[in-house]
Design a protein around this motif. Structure first.
Motif, PDB file in Angstrom:
ATOM      1  N   PRO A 142      49.534 -15.255   2.636  1.00 21.13           N
ATOM      2  CA  PRO A 142      48.535 -15.230   1.565  1.00 21.13           C
ATOM      3  C   PRO A 142      48.689 -14.025   0.635  1.00 21.13           C
ATOM      4  O   PRO A 142      49.246 -13.004   1.025  1.00 21.13           O
ATOM      5  CB  PRO A 142      47.222 -15.152   2.347  1.00 21.13           C
ATOM      6  CG  PRO A 142      47.580 -14.414   3.592  1.00 21.13           C
ATOM      7  CD  PRO A 142      48.958 -14.877   3.949  1.00 21.13           C
ATOM      8  N   ARG A 143      48.124 -14.203  -0.569  1.00 17.31           N
ATOM      9  CA  ARG A 143      48.178 -13.123  -1.553  1.00 17.31           C
ATOM     10  C   ARG A 143      46.852 -12.379  -1.632  1.00 17.31           C
ATOM     11  O   ARG A 143      46.786 -11.314  -2.254  1.00 17.31           O
ATOM     12  CB  ARG A 143      48.534 -13.685  -2.923  1.00 17.31           C
ATOM     13  CG  ARG A 143      49.923 -14.333  -2.977  1.00 17.31           C
ATOM     14  CD  ARG A 143      50.278 -14.754  -4.378  1.00 17.31           C
ATOM     15  NE  ARG A 143      51.623 -15.327  -4.455  1.00 17.31           N
ATOM     16  CZ  ARG A 143      51.882 -16.588  -4.740  1.00 17.31           C
ATOM     17  NH1 ARG A 143      50.874 -17.422  -4.981  1.00 17.31           N
ATOM     18  NH2 ARG A 143      53.127 -17.031  -4.789  1.00 17.31           N
ATOM     19  N   THR A 144      45.788 -12.949  -1.049  1.00 13.89           N
ATOM     20  CA  THR A 144      44.478 -12.310  -1.032  1.00 13.89           C
ATOM     21  C   THR A 144      43.845 -12.500   0.343  1.00 13.89           C
ATOM     22  O   THR A 144      44.289 -13.335   1.143  1.00 13.89           O
ATOM     23  CB  THR A 144      43.539 -12.910  -2.098  1.00 13.89           C
ATOM     24  OG1 THR A 144      43.274 -14.285  -1.765  1.00 13.89           O
ATOM     25  CG2 THR A 144      44.147 -12.842  -3.488  1.00 13.89           C
ATOM     26  N   ARG A 145      42.787 -11.739   0.592  1.00 16.20           N
ATOM     27  CA  ARG A 145      42.082 -11.868   1.867  1.00 16.20           C
ATOM     28  C   ARG A 145      41.433 -13.250   1.996  1.00 16.20           C
ATOM     29  O   ARG A 145      41.432 -13.847   3.077  1.00 16.20           O
ATOM     30  CB  ARG A 145      41.019 -10.773   1.988  1.00 16.20           C
ATOM     31  CG  ARG A 145      40.144 -10.889   3.239  1.00 16.20           C
ATOM     32  CD  ARG A 145      39.245  -9.672   3.392  1.00 16.20           C
ATOM     33  NE  ARG A 145      38.229  -9.862   4.405  1.00 16.20           N
ATOM     34  CZ  ARG A 145      38.425  -9.758   5.717  1.00 16.20           C
ATOM     35  NH1 ARG A 145      39.633  -9.475   6.171  1.00 16.20           N
ATOM     36  NH2 ARG A 145      37.440  -9.931   6.568  1.00 16.20           N
ATOM     37  N   ASP A 146      40.893 -13.768   0.889  1.00  9.56           N
ATOM     38  CA  ASP A 146      40.253 -15.081   0.942  1.00  9.56           C
ATOM     39  C   ASP A 146      41.260 -16.162   1.364  1.00  9.56           C
ATOM     40  O   ASP A 146      40.935 -17.056   2.146  1.00  9.56           O
ATOM     41  CB  ASP A 146      39.645 -15.443  -0.418  1.00  9.56           C
ATOM     42  CG  ASP A 146      38.419 -14.598  -0.742  1.00  9.56           C
ATOM     43  OD1 ASP A 146      37.848 -14.008   0.199  1.00  9.56           O
ATOM     44  OD2 ASP A 146      38.042 -14.515  -1.926  1.00  9.56           O
ATOM     45  N   GLN A 147      42.479 -16.086   0.849  1.00  8.30           N
ATOM     46  CA  GLN A 147      43.507 -17.053   1.232  1.00  8.30           C
ATOM     47  C   GLN A 147      43.834 -16.922   2.723  1.00  8.30           C
ATOM     48  O   GLN A 147      44.017 -17.926   3.415  1.00  8.30           O
ATOM     49  CB  GLN A 147      44.764 -16.841   0.394  1.00  8.30           C
ATOM     50  CG  GLN A 147      44.595 -17.217  -1.068  1.00  8.30           C
ATOM     51  CD  GLN A 147      45.840 -16.921  -1.891  1.00  8.30           C
ATOM     52  OE1 GLN A 147      46.749 -16.221  -1.438  1.00  8.30           O
ATOM     53  NE2 GLN A 147      45.898 -17.441  -3.112  1.00  8.30           N
ATOM     54  N   GLY A 148      43.888 -15.698   3.220  1.00  8.06           N
ATOM     55  CA  GLY A 148      44.153 -15.492   4.637  1.00  8.06           C
ATOM     56  C   GLY A 148      43.054 -16.056   5.514  1.00  8.06           C
ATOM     57  O   GLY A 148      43.320 -16.678   6.553  1.00  8.06           O
ATOM     58  N   LEU A 149      41.803 -15.868   5.109  1.00 13.59           N
ATOM     59  CA  LEU A 149      40.687 -16.402   5.883  1.00 13.59           C
ATOM     60  C   LEU A 149      40.692 -17.928   5.880  1.00 13.59           C
ATOM     61  O   LEU A 149      40.392 -18.566   6.901  1.00 13.59           O
ATOM     62  CB  LEU A 149      39.361 -15.878   5.316  1.00 13.59           C
ATOM     63  CG  LEU A 149      39.108 -14.374   5.492  1.00 13.59           C
ATOM     64  CD1 LEU A 149      37.859 -13.946   4.733  1.00 13.59           C
ATOM     65  CD2 LEU A 149      38.983 -14.023   6.977  1.00 13.59           C
ATOM     66  N   LEU A 150      41.056 -18.531   4.751  1.00 13.27           N
ATOM     67  CA  LEU A 150      41.115 -19.993   4.689  1.00 13.27           C
ATOM     68  C   LEU A 150      42.220 -20.534   5.597  1.00 13.27           C
ATOM     69  O   LEU A 150      42.058 -21.574   6.227  1.00 13.27           O
ATOM     70  CB  LEU A 150      41.344 -20.437   3.239  1.00 13.27           C
ATOM     71  CG  LEU A 150      40.125 -20.315   2.311  1.00 13.27           C
ATOM     72  CD1 LEU A 150      40.531 -20.539   0.864  1.00 13.27           C
ATOM     73  CD2 LEU A 150      39.052 -21.327   2.715  1.00 13.27           C
ATOM     74  N   LEU A 151      43.348 -19.821   5.657  1.00 15.83           N
ATOM     75  CA  LEU A 151      44.408 -20.231   6.585  1.00 15.83           C
ATOM     76  C   LEU A 151      43.896 -20.225   8.016  1.00 15.83           C
ATOM     77  O   LEU A 151      44.148 -21.152   8.795  1.00 15.83           O
ATOM     78  CB  LEU A 151      45.609 -19.292   6.464  1.00 15.83           C
ATOM     79  CG  LEU A 151      46.516 -19.426   5.245  1.00 15.83           C
ATOM     80  CD1 LEU A 151      47.663 -18.427   5.335  1.00 15.83           C
ATOM     81  CD2 LEU A 151      47.078 -20.829   5.125  1.00 15.83           C
ATOM     82  N   GLN A 152      43.181 -19.182   8.372  1.00 15.75           N
ATOM     83  CA  GLN A 152      42.657 -19.093   9.732  1.00 15.75           C
ATOM     84  C   GLN A 152      41.646 -20.197  10.009  1.00 15.75           C
ATOM     85  O   GLN A 152      41.647 -20.811  11.083  1.00 15.75           O
ATOM     86  CB  GLN A 152      42.003 -17.728   9.953  1.00 15.75           C
ATOM     87  CG  GLN A 152      42.990 -16.575  10.015  1.00 15.75           C
ATOM     88  CD  GLN A 152      42.313 -15.255  10.282  1.00 15.75           C
ATOM     89  OE1 GLN A 152      41.139 -15.068   9.984  1.00 15.75           O
ATOM     90  NE2 GLN A 152      43.056 -14.311  10.847  1.00 15.75           N
ATOM     91  N   MET A 153      40.793 -20.487   9.049  1.00 14.49           N
ATOM     92  CA  MET A 153      39.777 -21.532   9.236  1.00 14.49           C
ATOM     93  C   MET A 153      40.419 -22.900   9.429  1.00 14.49           C
ATOM     94  O   MET A 153      39.884 -23.757  10.141  1.00 14.49           O
ATOM     95  CB  MET A 153      38.826 -21.544   8.039  1.00 14.49           C
ATOM     96  CG  MET A 153      37.930 -20.314   7.951  1.00 14.49           C
ATOM     97  SD  MET A 153      36.980 -20.255   6.422  1.00 14.49           S
ATOM     98  CE  MET A 153      35.985 -21.745   6.587  1.00 14.49           C
ATOM     99  N   ASN A 154      41.563 -23.109   8.816  1.00  8.78           N
ATOM    100  CA  ASN A 154      42.265 -24.391   8.952  1.00  8.78           C
ATOM    101  C   ASN A 154      43.196 -24.430  10.163  1.00  8.78           C
ATOM    102  O   ASN A 154      43.883 -25.428  10.380  1.00  8.78           O
ATOM    103  CB  ASN A 154      43.078 -24.689   7.682  1.00  8.78           C
ATOM    104  CG  ASN A 154      42.189 -25.046   6.509  1.00  8.78           C
ATOM    105  OD1 ASN A 154      41.026 -25.380   6.696  1.00  8.78           O
ATOM    106  ND2 ASN A 154      42.725 -24.986   5.309  1.00  8.78           N
ATOM    107  N   GLY A 155      43.224 -23.353  10.932  1.00  9.21           N
ATOM    108  CA  GLY A 155      44.066 -23.328  12.121  1.00  9.21           C
ATOM    109  C   GLY A 155      45.510 -22.975  11.873  1.00  9.21           C
ATOM    110  O   GLY A 155      46.340 -23.092  12.778  1.00  9.21           O
ATOM    111  N   SER A 156      45.860 -22.536  10.656  1.00  7.58           N
ATOM    112  CA  SER A 156      47.250 -22.179  10.327  1.00  7.58           C
ATOM    113  C   SER A 156      47.455 -20.693  10.603  1.00  7.58           C
ATOM    114  O   SER A 156      47.574 -19.879   9.685  1.00  7.58           O
ATOM    115  CB  SER A 156      47.549 -22.501   8.863  1.00  7.58           C
ATOM    116  OG  SER A 156      47.260 -23.850   8.576  1.00  7.58           O
ATOM    117  N   CYS A 157      47.472 -20.341  11.879  1.00  7.56           N
ATOM    118  CA  CYS A 157      47.497 -18.936  12.268  1.00  7.56           C
ATOM    119  C   CYS A 157      48.901 -18.511  12.692  1.00  7.56           C
ATOM    120  O   CYS A 157      49.520 -19.180  13.527  1.00  7.56           O
ATOM    121  CB  CYS A 157      46.528 -18.693  13.424  1.00  7.56           C
ATOM    122  SG  CYS A 157      44.815 -19.087  13.029  1.00  7.56           S
ATOM    123  N   PRO A 158      49.403 -17.405  12.155  1.00  8.09           N
ATOM    124  CA  PRO A 158      50.719 -16.903  12.587  1.00  8.09           C
ATOM    125  C   PRO A 158      50.601 -16.132  13.893  1.00  8.09           C
ATOM    126  O   PRO A 158      49.511 -15.705  14.293  1.00  8.09           O
ATOM    127  CB  PRO A 158      51.117 -15.975  11.439  1.00  8.09           C
ATOM    128  CG  PRO A 158      49.812 -15.438  10.937  1.00  8.09           C
ATOM    129  CD  PRO A 158      48.816 -16.556  11.084  1.00  8.09           C
TER     130      PRO A 158
END
Length: 485
Positions: A142-158
């Protein structure tokens, strides 16, 4: 009486199986994914999860400012780990799904693609077969914190987040030297990677957005957003200096991504210390037992205690010890099995030394279900071993032990009455060393994940190294890796 109220004795084979096949970690990941995805049919969902068998594939995000080399590092990682390389650009160019079409419509209008749409596109891409089976390396998102949080909410966790860093002045210089081949899309650099072919040199063009002003603006935006992104992945990111040769950076990145996150699974240490006489096995076992409350199992001490207690097994062993003969393997194994089967060993763990001495004994120990999860070889030169043992003396009056070099007797009268253990004579020590060398190589092949320790140094330095290898998970192996030395 209710059987459940009695002490629960778990056979050692169960603990070994659960640890070897990572049963606890599998269940933990299944429950985590179940809570994230909340499927309508949980049972079938869990069955499908097990069938995928992809818990150990790489899931990596590579971040960094412009010209930090994240594209090169991501490509090298994908080649090395056989993973799928993902960037925001190739996800929009290589897919024709409705979500991608919607994102393209925003891009064609010159509008920013919404973060929610990005997260859904990435989630959809990560669900494809190649990412599921081989793993993935996501570059520049992600390029922002909001994008990172959305990835986590969708289960796309590294599992790992690599963050490349370099001084801004270096990044600006790197970026301004970029050149692109319009035909192949290959990126070159006027200083670091200039092509040899004159025709290719003539065809190279300067890409858009590499001026000092534009690069400066992009750097400001990156520095503004990266602290928030790192707060999104607080325990799985690592910053690495990108202002060094590319291969050095890649080596550090690879070491990081091959490291395993600390497991929450209950861990019972089962440690085997093996080394030549004089290597300090007894001392290291004592230090480990004291600090971690695990059971110190010295094979020789176990046999002597059985003889002293006059048990039936001890009576069988006693003639061999009195005549200074080697106790038969079957008797030694019975003694160790009784010791390692105790509740304290099953629950607290153990550190074993003095057995096995060869592959036959190691095979007998494994057949009983007592398989160590850490095997340390304490290495010292033969002359050091002879020096440590042949100069040992004991005061028969006080019982105090001295050493001619490291701990000499404080007075002449004490020195004159010191006595040496017959087994510490130089010839007998050398004979024990020869026996050790005759079996060490085969025993190392038997235990595949042997950890070698330089024991010719301060014992507490040796202990710190052993301790670090116990508390940290062993690194993952990649297909095609050479065997461990």
């Amino acid at each position: 009486m209710d059987a459940a109220s009695k002490p629960l004795r778990i056979p050692p084979q169960i603990a070994v199986y659960a640890e070897e096949h990572k049963v606890f970690d599998i269940i933990q990941k299944m429950v985590r994914n179940l809570l994230i995805d909340r499927p309508e049919d949980p049972i079938q969902y869990l069955i499908d999860h097990l069938r995928k068998d992809n818990d150990d594939v790489p899931r990596i995000i590579v971040l960094g400012p412009p010209a930090s080399g994240k594209h090169t590092i991501a490509k090298l990682l994908c080649k090395r780990m056989n993973a799928t390389h993902l960037t925001p650009e190739n996800m929009l160019s290589n897919d024709v799904s409705p979500l991608v079409e919607e994102a393209r419509s925003y891009k064609d209008k010159g509008q920013e693609i919404p973060d929610e749409l990005w997260a859904r596109i990435i989630q959809e891409r990560l669900s494809k077969v190649d990412c599921m089976k081989r793993g993935w390396v996501l570059e520049g998102f992600p390029r922002t914190r909001d994008q990172g949080l959305l990835l986590q909410m969708n289960g796309s966790c590294p599992d790992h987040v690599v963050v490349l860093e370099a001084p801004d002045i270096v990044l600006i210089e790197r970026n301004m030297g970029k050149r692109v081949d319009p035909t192949t899309g290959e990126v070159y650099h006027t200083t670091f990677d200039w092509p040899d072919d004159p025709e290719v040199q003539k065809a190279l063009v300067e890409p858009e957005g590499i001026s000092e002003e534009v690069t400066g603006q992009r750097l400001l935006e990156y520095h503004r957003n990266i602290p928030g992104i790192l707060r999104t992945f607080p325990k799985i990111y690592k910053k690495l200096n990108a202002d060094q040769p590319c291969l050095d950076v890649f080596s550090q990145v690879l070491t990081f991504v091959l490291s395993k996150p600390r497991s929450l699974a209950p861990h019972t240490p089962r440690i085997l210390l093996y080394g030549p006489p004089g290597s300090g096995r007894s001392l290291q076992a004592t230090l480990l037992a004291q600090k971690y409350s695990i059971v110190n199992v010295s094979c020789g001490q176990v046999l002597k205690e059985l003889v002293a207690d006059q048990t039936k097994l001890g009576q069988l062993i006693e003639p061999y010890i009195e005549n200074q003969q080697q106790v038969p393997d079957n008797l030694v194994l019975r003694a160790l099995t009784d010791c390692l089967s105790r509740m304290e060993c099953s629950t607290r763990g153990w550190v074993l030394h003095g057995f096995p001495r060869d592959t036959e004994q190691a095979a007998l120990l494994s057949d009983t279900g007592f398989i160590p999860n850490r095997v340390f070889f304490l290495d010292i030169p033969d002359d050091v071993a002879v020096e440590r043992l042949s100069l040992r003396m004991t005061d028969p009056v006080s019982g105090e032990r001295y050493h001619g070099l490291y701990k000499p007797a404080p007075r002449v009268d004490i020195h004159q009455r010191l006595q040496q253990n017959p087994k510490d004579g130089e010839e007998k020590v050398q004979a024990r060393l020869d026996m050790y060398h005759a079996n060490a190589e085969e025993l190392e092949e038997f235990y595949q994940d042997v950890i070698h320790v330089n024991a010719d140094q301060d014992p507490y330095t040796v202990f710190e190294f052993i301790e670090s290898c116990i508390v940290k998970p062993l690194p993952k192996s990649v297909p095609g890796d050479p065997p461990s030395p």
